[in-house]
Each structure stands twice: as structure tokens, then as C-alpha cells.
Scaffold this active site. Structure first.
Site, PDB file in Angstrom:
ATOM      1  N   HIS A  10      -9.981  -5.061   0.223  1.00  9.31           N
ATOM      2  CA  HIS A  10     -11.106  -5.979   0.383  1.00  9.31           C
ATOM      3  C   HIS A  10     -12.215  -5.632  -0.607  1.00  9.31           C
ATOM      4  O   HIS A  10     -12.770  -4.538  -0.564  1.00  9.31           O
ATOM      5  CB  HIS A  10     -11.656  -5.899   1.812  1.00  9.31           C
ATOM      6  CG  HIS A  10     -10.831  -6.652   2.811  1.00  9.31           C
ATOM      7  ND1 HIS A  10     -11.377  -7.227   3.930  1.00  9.31           N
ATOM      8  CD2 HIS A  10      -9.514  -6.939   2.843  1.00  9.31           C
ATOM      9  CE1 HIS A  10     -10.426  -7.856   4.620  1.00  9.31           C
ATOM     10  NE2 HIS A  10      -9.284  -7.686   3.988  1.00  9.31           N
TER      11      HIS A  10
ATOM     12  N   TYR B 103     -19.396  -9.653   9.669  1.00  9.79           N
ATOM     13  CA  TYR B 103     -20.299  -9.107  10.682  1.00  9.79           C
ATOM     14  C   TYR B 103     -21.292 -10.213  11.051  1.00  9.79           C
ATOM     15  O   TYR B 103     -21.908 -10.803  10.163  1.00  9.79           O
ATOM     16  CB  TYR B 103     -21.064  -7.902  10.124  1.00  9.79           C
ATOM     17  CG  TYR B 103     -20.197  -6.705   9.827  1.00  9.79           C
ATOM     18  CD1 TYR B 103     -19.419  -6.634   8.679  1.00  9.79           C
ATOM     19  CD2 TYR B 103     -20.144  -5.628  10.711  1.00  9.79           C
ATOM     20  CE1 TYR B 103     -18.616  -5.533   8.411  1.00  9.79           C
ATOM     21  CE2 TYR B 103     -19.343  -4.516  10.454  1.00  9.79           C
ATOM     22  CZ  TYR B 103     -18.577  -4.486   9.301  1.00  9.79           C
ATOM     23  OH  TYR B 103     -17.785  -3.387   9.051  1.00  9.79           O
TER      24      TYR B 103
ATOM     25  N   PRO C 245     -19.472   2.215  15.642  1.00 18.01           N
ATOM     26  CA  PRO C 245     -18.439   1.760  14.695  1.00 18.01           C
ATOM     27  C   PRO C 245     -18.906   0.675  13.718  1.00 18.01           C
ATOM     28  O   PRO C 245     -18.178   0.290  12.829  1.00 18.01           O
ATOM     29  CB  PRO C 245     -17.321   1.242  15.596  1.00 18.01           C
ATOM     30  CG  PRO C 245     -17.925   1.051  16.923  1.00 18.01           C
ATOM     31  CD  PRO C 245     -19.094   1.949  17.033  1.00 18.01           C
TER      32      PRO C 245
ATOM     33  N   LYS D 204     -17.432   4.080   9.891  1.00 18.02           N
ATOM     34  CA  LYS D 204     -17.545   5.427   9.320  1.00 18.02           C
ATOM     35  C   LYS D 204     -16.789   6.506  10.103  1.00 18.02           C
ATOM     36  O   LYS D 204     -16.530   7.584   9.573  1.00 18.02           O
ATOM     37  CB  LYS D 204     -19.027   5.836   9.239  1.00 18.02           C
ATOM     38  CG  LYS D 204     -19.799   5.051   8.224  1.00 18.02           C
ATOM     39  CD  LYS D 204     -19.290   5.273   6.820  1.00 18.02           C
ATOM     40  CE  LYS D 204     -19.440   4.042   5.943  1.00 18.02           C
ATOM     41  NZ  LYS D 204     -18.379   3.911   4.959  1.00 18.02           N
TER      42      LYS D 204
ATOM     43  N   TYR E 104     -21.256   1.527   2.488  1.00 16.54           N
ATOM     44  CA  TYR E 104     -20.101   0.941   3.179  1.00 16.54           C
ATOM     45  C   TYR E 104     -18.777   1.396   2.540  1.00 16.54           C
ATOM     46  O   TYR E 104     -17.819   1.709   3.247  1.00 16.54           O
ATOM     47  CB  TYR E 104     -20.196  -0.588   3.144  1.00 16.54           C
ATOM     48  CG  TYR E 104     -19.240  -1.297   4.083  1.00 16.54           C
ATOM     49  CD1 TYR E 104     -18.085  -1.903   3.610  1.00 16.54           C
ATOM     50  CD2 TYR E 104     -19.484  -1.352   5.458  1.00 16.54           C
ATOM     51  CE1 TYR E 104     -17.191  -2.540   4.462  1.00 16.54           C
ATOM     52  CE2 TYR E 104     -18.597  -1.996   6.321  1.00 16.54           C
ATOM     53  CZ  TYR E 104     -17.456  -2.587   5.810  1.00 16.54           C
ATOM     54  OH  TYR E 104     -16.563  -3.205   6.662  1.00 16.54           O
TER      55      TYR E 104
END
Ligand code: FAS
Ligand code: PHB
Length: 381
Positions: A72, A193, A285, A289, A376
Site C-alpha cells: 500500500h 480511517y 492500534p 504500531k 505511519y
């Protein structure tokens, strides 16, 4: 029985540490309280940093990952003002890799040649301040040079350290994540998200035919209060129109509620006992990580143990400070992203406007997106 490194726990931390030490010719024994099938049945993380993939390559267990994982280059954030697609690879040169923790665990279990004892009941650790630590369990005992506490948040290792020798930092969040796994095609190419007035949602995936969804829910909720129909209806209400119309629903093959917490233990080493992974720290979560921090702990600890057996003790002395330096940065990022995307009614309307203002700023600032992206995809080891 005797070994060089006794590893408590056969989750990703324990299995990856065992594999890296095994390849370096160091004897290990893994003691796991649950059955192998139980460990494999736990549905958890889904996103790997490239640093984690490199470590799995070094462990010689990345072949199936490279055949099946999804790469991704972006991740999405949907909110009242629109849909932002953060260009992870364009901003950092790195992607994230979508490959379930269950698969990582299976690959590591299949590769392990040394002894793993599953369903080891009553594991206790002893004399880790001396030169001859020991591990006992119902029906056996093991002498070793070192004990690696890879036994997760509820494990026995951290709990065996006297309270006066360990500092615990903790923040709990007033909600949980209701997660569903389904054999349905993902709603979007990228992870999305969602910040919504009804609560946070996350559209993730395991493959092009298997999706993973999460809804922020009150901690008082019970899984059996959420039949599939209710879950899908609530998810659809939180998704932007463009995604809601694309949502393919189907029977859940796993459904669970996980509490969210931020937690760090300091230090991570106590004589010949070393903590790694969830035994040492927990992150909400949101930032994906948890599993990746377990990997970086194992990177530092495996290198330090390998150096020790080559005559250099420096790595063991600095393990705790090196691992914690990266842990605290991931704790900050996970806490920041959780605060940004979840509903906190106690923060009132002003708090909500602050969230929306930050999301608008993020959508319009390359610098802000760079800051999100580099955390990220994973900060360097
Ligand atoms: P683990 O907890 O995975 O493994 C510890 C092992 O030790 C377990 O197998 C346990 O049975 C064993 N053990 C415990 N006590 C023992 C004892 N006394 N004796 C012997 N063995 C013992 N991370 C993400 O990045 N994304 C996510 O979406 C995500 N979702 C999660 C959902 C849940 C419900 C949980 C609990 C965690 C989630 N995490 C997520 C974090 C998770 O992936 C962890 O970071 C990861 O499992 C860490 O691996 P370990 O450190 O090996 O700990
Ligand atoms: C998952 O796929 O389980 C997942 C993905 C991203 C997260 C958390 C969980 O931030």
C-alpha cells in the site's frame, strides 16, 4: 534441561526472537501457555512497516509474505470535510505492507526448528538477577543464561519484577474497537480511517477477498449485542457516501472487542531478564504500531544477545534505552492519531472543532502529511 536463551511466549515477539537467535546458532527454548492453534487463531494486526518485513526477510520467513502481501502506497482519512489520501511512498519513499499477524505467526512457527513447548502451565521465572536464571512450569524446569519476556501484556515476566524496580506509564481510553473479519472484498484499495460524529471506523483488509473492519464502541458493549446486521448498518452510517455504496457485507468469520490503552514499562532489562513486545508496551492500534514495535524490540534484543555470545556485552547494556527511544515515539504517534480520529464527548464541541481544524490543516499541508507519513511507515531503527 538447559538452554542459552529461554523465551516466554510464542507470539510474534517470541517466535521472531527465537528464529533470529536460531539462525545465529544460539540455543533457545520457547515456552507458551496456550495451544499452537489458539495462538494462530488470534486475529490481531494487519499492517507491517518495511522495517518489519526486512527483519522477517533476515529471519528467512518472508517468502509467502512476498507472494501474498498487499503493498500500500497510500492510506486514506475520511472526515466531514472530505477524503484525504496520504501519499506514503511519495512522501517517504516507503509503502506499508498488508499481511495479517496470524500469517506472520504461522510463517515463524513453521520455520522454527528448536524446541517450543505449548500449553506450558504455571510458568514462573527465577533468579534473573544472578548468573543462572531459571524457568519452571508444571512438570519441568529449565536453566538458562537469559530470559526473554515475550509473554504479552498479561504475561508473567513483567509481573515478576519487584514493583520498586519498574516504572509503569499508562493511559486507558474510554472506548474499545469492535472488529469484524469477513470474506468480502475490501471497500477501497487503500486503508481508510474514518472520523465521524457517531464514532471512529477503520476499513482495513487482509487480501483482495478478505476485509477487516473496526468500529469505535463503548467499553460496556458486548460482542453478542452486535449481530452482523447491526455491525454492517452502523459501519455504513459512518462511511462517506462513496464508500458506503461500495460496501460488500457478508457473514463475520471473527468478531471481537479490544480495549485501547497506552502503556510503557521502564526499564526493559532486569539483570538477565529482558522484556520485548507487548510485555513491555502497548499502543492503541490506531497507528498500526503494536506488532511493528515488537519487531524493533526484537531487532535490538537479538543483535545484543548475538553480540554477547561473541564477547561484546555493550548491546545488552543499551538494549532498554535504545528500544524505549523508538517505543516512546510510536506511543506519541499512536496517542496523537487516536486523539485526532476518535470521538471524545467529554471534550465537548470545542474539542470536536479542534479535531476538524486539525484534519483540515492535515488535508492542506504537505508538511503535516509528511509528519504523519514518516511515523505511519515506521521511523528508522
Ligand atoms: P502477544 O500478546 O501477541 O504474545 C504473547 C504470548 O505470550 C501469547 O501467545 C500468550 O499466550 C503468551 N503468554 C502469556 N502469558 C504467558 C505465560 N505466563 N507463560 C507462557 N506464555 C504466556 N497491533 C497492531 O499493530 N494492529 C492491530 O490491529 C492490533 N490489534 C490488536 C488486538 C488485540 C485484541 C490485542 C490484544 C492486540 C492487538 N495489537 C494490534 C497488538 C498486537 O498485534 C501485539 O502488538 C502483538 O501481538 C505483540 O506481540 P507479542 O509481543 O508477541 O505479544
Ligand atoms: C488491521 O488491519 O487489523 C489494522 C490496520 C490498521 C490499524 C489497525 C488495525 O491501524
Amino acid at each position: 534441561m538447559r538452554t542459552q536463551v529461554a523465551i516466554i511466549g510464542a507470539g510474534p515477539s517470541g517466535l521472531l526472537l527465537g528464529r533470529l537467535l536460531e539462525l545465529a546458532g544460539i540455543d533457545t527454548v520457547i515456552l507458551e501457555s496456550r495451544a499452537r492453534e489458539y495462538v494462530l487463531g488470534r486475529i490481531r494486526a494487519g499492517v507491517l512497516e518495511s522495517g518489519t518485513v526486512e527483519l522477517l526477510e533476515r529471519a528467512g520467513v518472508a517468502q509467502r509474505l512476498h507472494e501474498e502481501a498487499l503493498i500500500h502506497d497510500t492510506c486514506g482519512i475520511a472526515y466531514a470535510g472530505g477524503h484525504l489520501s496520504v501519499d506514503l511512498r511519495g512522501l517517504t519513499g516507503k509503502p506499508v505492507i498488508v499481511y495479517g499477524q496470524t500469517e506472520v505467526t504461522k510463517d515463524l512457527m513453521d520455520a522454527r526448528e528448536a524446541l517450543s513447548m505449548y500449553e506450558a502451565a504455571g510458568v514462573q521465572i527465577h533468579d534473573f538477577d544472578g548468573e543462572r536464571p531459571r524457568v519452571t512450569w508444571t512438570g519441568g524446569s529449565l536453566e538458562c543464561d537469559f530470559i526473554a519476556g515475550c509473554d504479552g501484556f498479561h504475561g508473567v515476566c513483567r509481573a515478576s519484577v519487584p514493583a520498586e524496580r519498574i516504572r509503569l506509564y499508562e493511559k486507558t481510553y474510554p472506548f474499545g474497537w469492535l472488529g469484524v473479519l469477513s470474506d468480502t472484498p475490501p471497500v477501497s484499495e487503500e486503508l481508510v480511517y474514518v472520523s465521524h460524529e457517531r464514532g471512529f471506523a477503520l476499513c482495513s483488509q487482509r487480501s483482495r477477498t478478505r476485509s477487516r473492519y473496526y468500529l469505535q464502541c463503548p467499553l460496556s458493549e458486548q460482542v453478542d449485542e452486535w449481530p452482523d446486521e447491526r455491525f454492517w448498518a452502523e459501519l455504513r452510517r459512518r462511511l462517506p457516501e462513496a464508500l458506503a455504496t461500495r460496501l460488500v457485507t457478508g457473514p463475520s468469520i471473527e468478531k471481537s472487542i479490544a480495549p485501547l490503552r497506552s502503556f510503557v514499562a521502564e526499564p526493559l532489562s532486569f539483570g538477565r531478564l529482558f522484556l520485548a513486545g507487548d510485555a513491555a508496551h502497548i499502543v492503541p492500534p490506531t497507528g498500526a504500531k503494536g506488532l511493528n514495535l515488537a519487531a524493533s524490540d526484537v531487532h535490538y534484543l537479538s543483535s545484543a544477545l548475538i553480540d554477547f555470545y561473541k564477547g561484546n556485552e555493550e548491546g545488552l547494556k543499551t538494549y532498554s534505552s535504545r528500544a524505549l527511544a523508538r517505543v516512546w515515539k510510536a506511543e506519541r504517534f499512536s496517542w496523537w492519531l487516536t486523539k485526532l480520529l476518535h470521538l471524545f464527548p467529554e471534550e465537548g464541541q470545542f474539542g470536536r472543532r479542534m479535531q476538524l481544524a486539525e484534519l483540515e490543516y492535515l488535508a492542506g499541508s504537505r508538511a503535516a502529511q509528511m509528519a504523519l507519513a514518516e511515523n505511519y511507515v515506521g521511523l528508522p531503527y
